[in-house]
Design a protein around this motif. Sequence first.
Motif, PDB file in Angstrom:
ATOM      1  N   PRO A  98      10.001 -13.302   5.720  1.00 50.35           N
ATOM      2  CA  PRO A  98      10.243 -12.797   4.351  1.00 50.35           C
ATOM      3  C   PRO A  98       8.780 -12.323   3.800  1.00 50.35           C
ATOM      4  O   PRO A  98       7.824 -12.912   4.026  1.00 50.35           O
ATOM      5  N   TYR A  99       8.966 -11.397   2.892  1.00 51.82           N
ATOM      6  CA  TYR A  99       7.458 -10.681   2.365  1.00 51.82           C
ATOM      7  C   TYR A  99       6.955 -11.883   1.457  1.00 51.82           C
ATOM      8  O   TYR A  99       7.778 -12.517   0.843  1.00 51.82           O
ATOM      9  N   PRO A 100       5.817 -11.874   1.100  1.00 57.54           N
ATOM     10  CA  PRO A 100       5.312 -12.619  -0.110  1.00 57.54           C
ATOM     11  C   PRO A 100       6.117 -12.061  -1.375  1.00 57.54           C
ATOM     12  O   PRO A 100       6.384 -11.038  -1.518  1.00 57.54           O
ATOM     13  N   SER A 101       5.746 -13.099  -2.405  1.00 54.73           N
ATOM     14  CA  SER A 101       6.261 -12.665  -3.709  1.00 54.73           C
ATOM     15  C   SER A 101       5.307 -11.396  -4.176  1.00 54.73           C
ATOM     16  O   SER A 101       4.342 -11.212  -3.691  1.00 54.73           O
ATOM     17  N   ALA A 102       6.252 -10.672  -5.039  1.00 58.14           N
ATOM     18  CA  ALA A 102       5.503  -9.151  -5.385  1.00 58.14           C
ATOM     19  C   ALA A 102       4.114  -9.500  -6.307  1.00 58.14           C
ATOM     20  O   ALA A 102       3.852 -10.396  -6.893  1.00 58.14           O
ATOM     21  N   PRO A 103       3.242  -8.529  -5.795  1.00 60.03           N
ATOM     22  CA  PRO A 103       1.945  -8.677  -6.496  1.00 60.03           C
ATOM     23  C   PRO A 103       2.192  -8.247  -7.944  1.00 60.03           C
ATOM     24  O   PRO A 103       3.273  -7.806  -8.379  1.00 60.03           O
ATOM     25  N   ALA A 104       0.988  -8.298  -8.697  1.00 51.75           N
ATOM     26  CA  ALA A 104       1.100  -8.094 -10.225  1.00 51.75           C
ATOM     27  C   ALA A 104       1.913  -6.614 -10.361  1.00 51.75           C
ATOM     28  O   ALA A 104       1.304  -5.730  -9.480  1.00 51.75           O
ATOM     29  N   PRO A 105       2.359  -6.399 -11.339  1.00 54.76           N
ATOM     30  CA  PRO A 105       3.012  -4.997 -11.544  1.00 54.76           C
ATOM     31  C   PRO A 105       2.136  -3.952 -11.774  1.00 54.76           C
ATOM     32  O   PRO A 105       2.692  -2.725 -11.996  1.00 54.76           O
ATOM     33  N   ARG A 106       1.064  -4.293 -11.675  1.00 54.85           N
ATOM     34  CA  ARG A 106      -0.133  -3.251 -12.053  1.00 54.85           C
ATOM     35  C   ARG A 106      -0.107  -2.122 -11.059  1.00 54.85           C
ATOM     36  O   ARG A 106      -0.565  -0.921 -11.281  1.00 54.85           O
ATOM     37  N   TRP A 107       0.462  -2.426  -9.852  1.00 50.07           N
ATOM     38  CA  TRP A 107       0.314  -1.354  -8.880  1.00 50.07           C
ATOM     39  C   TRP A 107       1.529  -0.669  -8.718  1.00 50.07           C
ATOM     40  O   TRP A 107       2.756  -1.515  -8.513  1.00 50.07           O
ATOM     41  N   ARG A 108       1.583   0.553  -8.468  1.00 50.25           N
ATOM     42  CA  ARG A 108       2.824   1.422  -8.148  1.00 50.25           C
ATOM     43  C   ARG A 108       2.646   1.859  -6.738  1.00 50.25           C
ATOM     44  O   ARG A 108       1.447   2.871  -6.623  1.00 50.25           O
ATOM     45  N   ALA A 109       3.123   1.462  -6.014  1.00 55.37           N
ATOM     46  CA  ALA A 109       3.231   2.032  -4.465  1.00 55.37           C
ATOM     47  C   ALA A 109       4.262   2.849  -4.267  1.00 55.37           C
ATOM     48  O   ALA A 109       5.498   2.943  -4.620  1.00 55.37           O
ATOM     49  N   ARG A 110       4.051   4.034  -3.802  1.00 61.19           N
ATOM     50  CA  ARG A 110       4.750   5.362  -3.622  1.00 61.19           C
ATOM     51  C   ARG A 110       4.367   6.177  -2.486  1.00 61.19           C
ATOM     52  O   ARG A 110       3.403   6.140  -2.064  1.00 61.19           O
ATOM     53  N   VAL A 146       0.811   5.420  -1.188  1.00 61.80           N
ATOM     54  CA  VAL A 146      -0.404   5.296  -2.035  1.00 61.80           C
ATOM     55  C   VAL A 146      -0.107   4.196  -2.895  1.00 61.80           C
ATOM     56  O   VAL A 146       1.095   3.884  -3.375  1.00 61.80           O
ATOM     57  N   ALA A 147      -1.136   3.495  -3.359  1.00 64.03           N
ATOM     58  CA  ALA A 147      -1.007   2.351  -4.386  1.00 64.03           C
ATOM     59  C   ALA A 147      -1.890   3.263  -5.475  1.00 64.03           C
ATOM     60  O   ALA A 147      -2.865   3.690  -5.684  1.00 64.03           O
ATOM     61  N   GLU A 148      -1.096   3.132  -6.709  1.00 63.41           N
ATOM     62  CA  GLU A 148      -1.479   3.897  -7.991  1.00 63.41           C
ATOM     63  C   GLU A 148      -1.871   2.820  -9.032  1.00 63.41           C
ATOM     64  O   GLU A 148      -1.176   1.814  -9.298  1.00 63.41           O
ATOM     65  N   ALA A 149      -2.839   2.829  -9.625  1.00 62.17           N
ATOM     66  CA  ALA A 149      -3.292   2.157 -10.868  1.00 62.17           C
ATOM     67  C   ALA A 149      -2.634   2.517 -11.855  1.00 62.17           C
ATOM     68  O   ALA A 149      -2.047   3.544 -12.170  1.00 62.17           O
ATOM     69  N   PRO A 150      -2.659   1.661 -13.051  1.00 62.48           N
ATOM     70  CA  PRO A 150      -1.861   1.994 -14.235  1.00 62.48           C
ATOM     71  C   PRO A 150      -2.232   3.463 -14.813  1.00 62.48           C
ATOM     72  O   PRO A 150      -1.469   3.972 -15.482  1.00 62.48           O
ATOM     73  N   ASP A 151      -3.536   3.675 -14.532  1.00 59.94           N
ATOM     74  CA  ASP A 151      -3.937   5.001 -15.194  1.00 59.94           C
ATOM     75  C   ASP A 151      -3.651   6.170 -14.376  1.00 59.94           C
ATOM     76  O   ASP A 151      -3.859   7.562 -14.651  1.00 59.94           O
ATOM     77  N   GLY A 152      -2.881   5.878 -13.188  1.00 62.88           N
ATOM     78  CA  GLY A 152      -2.450   6.863 -12.458  1.00 62.88           C
ATOM     79  C   GLY A 152      -3.319   7.168 -11.337  1.00 62.88           C
ATOM     80  O   GLY A 152      -3.189   8.272 -10.139  1.00 62.88           O
ATOM     81  N   THR A 153      -4.506   6.580 -11.116  1.00 61.91           N
ATOM     82  CA  THR A 153      -5.539   6.618 -10.109  1.00 61.91           C
ATOM     83  C   THR A 153      -4.898   6.305  -8.700  1.00 61.91           C
ATOM     84  O   THR A 153      -4.533   4.905  -8.754  1.00 61.91           O
ATOM     85  N   VAL A 154      -5.169   7.026  -7.817  1.00 64.00           N
ATOM     86  CA  VAL A 154      -4.917   6.674  -6.320  1.00 64.00           C
ATOM     87  C   VAL A 154      -5.985   5.633  -6.059  1.00 64.00           C
ATOM     88  O   VAL A 154      -7.341   5.895  -5.792  1.00 64.00           O
TER      89      VAL A 154
END
Length: 200
Positions: A26-38, A81-89
């Motif tokens: 199983p995958y590990p528990s989700a990381p902090a929601p600050r990362w948006r992967a898309r 990509v993983a995106e920071a809260p400010d939209g930076t890749v």
Amino acid sequence: MDNARMPSEDPPSPSQHTQSPHTQSPYPSAPAPRWRARPEAPGETEAVRGVNLAAFPTAAEADLVDALRGDPAWVPGLSLVAEAPDGTVVGHALLTRCRVGGAEALALAPVAVAPGHQRGGAGTAVVRAALDAARALGEDLVVVLGHPGYYPRFGFAPASGFGVRAPFDVPDGALMALRLQPDGPAAPTGVIQYAAPFGV
């Protein structure tokens, strides 16, 4: 191919253990929601290149990604990509077509996280998203050359247990494989044939 294509992300945890090669962890528990992967969006080529240039000591990985973009091995939707809260890749994970024993598979490489955002879960988030995207496309076997203390968290195990071998000498624990459809038909076995831009 060399160990520079391992991820510049989270160090291995002492509690992580390699799983049986024919079971999926199983995958590990989700990381902090600050990362948006898309999926990588149109126009983000330079941002992705910048992450890879920053994450590795040479331009080899960034150049590899650019070369793969024009290769038949490129699979639409599998550059994440993983995106920071400010939209930076700030992170990138790429899956491209390879072959194992003549049958289709995927290679995970490179995985990169910008230095200022490493060890915070961005790499975990973007790798998980890439594997989920591949699973949704019906893909099965994925191979990776990387840190044996990092990739088992996603279910990867030594490729030798799957009957999969690299076309070059590599420590047994560093070459790993994962089945995304473990209940499907038997996965292919044999030697990995990487896309031409890998140069192996």
